[in-house]
Scaffold this motif. Structure first.
Motif, PDB file in Angstrom:
ATOM      1  N   ARG A 295       0.838  -1.201   0.000  1.00  0.00           N
ATOM      2  CA  ARG A 295       0.000   0.000   0.000  1.00  0.00           C
ATOM      3  C   ARG A 295       0.875   1.254   0.000  1.00  0.00           C
ATOM      4  O   ARG A 295       0.639   2.200  -0.755  1.00  0.00           O
ATOM      5  N   GLN A 296       1.936   1.252   0.820  1.00  0.00           N
ATOM      6  CA  GLN A 296       2.843   2.397   0.884  1.00  0.00           C
ATOM      7  C   GLN A 296       3.588   2.586  -0.436  1.00  0.00           C
ATOM      8  O   GLN A 296       3.712   3.706  -0.937  1.00  0.00           O
TER       9      GLN A 296
ATOM     10  N   ASN B  43       1.159   4.044  -2.898  1.00  0.00           N
ATOM     11  CA  ASN B  43       0.937   5.464  -2.597  1.00  0.00           C
ATOM     12  C   ASN B  43       2.115   6.325  -3.042  1.00  0.00           C
ATOM     13  O   ASN B  43       1.935   7.471  -3.451  1.00  0.00           O
TER      14      ASN B  43
END
Length: 147
Positions: free
Chosen positions: A76-77, A80
């Protein structure tokens, strides 16, 4: 028995030495990776996708040796930050496929010399035979253990 607890001997523990060594190696590389906007886990994921061709989050987690939750958080990071893309599986719509973006490849290349130097730093402390023996012993120690 005189009622006192037996002495453990922390510095005689294999686990203590492994943990301490891992922290020293990780700490040295993590500082440099931060300059590239990466964590050690993020770096490992980028390597797993680019060098090993792994696309599935579960395969990536197993390859790196971290749990699925930590992998999801790191993915997810990375997404992003614009370093990876995630798409529905082409053959099985229930799966997710991970791929590197151009920026992900650029960061991987930019951080490569740092990580190669870090590995060389620690490898230089051992002879080639000692390095092979250490890897053999660590593999033996963890064989059959669940990741």
């Amino acid at each position: 028995m005189d009622g006192t607890a037996p002495k453990f001997g922390l510095h005689a523990s294999i686990g203590h030495h492994i943990t301490r060594s891992a922290r020293i190696v990780e700490r040295r590389v993590e500082g440099g990776l931060r300059h590239h906007g990466l964590t050690r886990v993020g770096w490992c994921i980028l390597l797993a996708v680019e060098e090993e061709g792994l696309k599935n989050p579960s395969e990536i987690a197993h390859y790196i040796g971290i749990d699925r939750t930590a992998t999801s958080r790191a993915l997810r990071q990375l997404e992003n930050d614009g370093l990876i893309g995630r798409e529905m599986g082409r053959e099985d719509r229930r799966t997710t496929e991970v791929s590197l973006t151009d920026e992900g490849r650029a960061r991987l290349r930019a951080a490569m010399p740092l990580c190669v130097e870090n590995m060389a730093h620690f490898n230089a402390k051992l002879s080639a035979a000692e390095s092979l023996e250490l890897k053999r012993l660590l593999t033996l120690l963890t064989a059959g253990e669940d990741d």
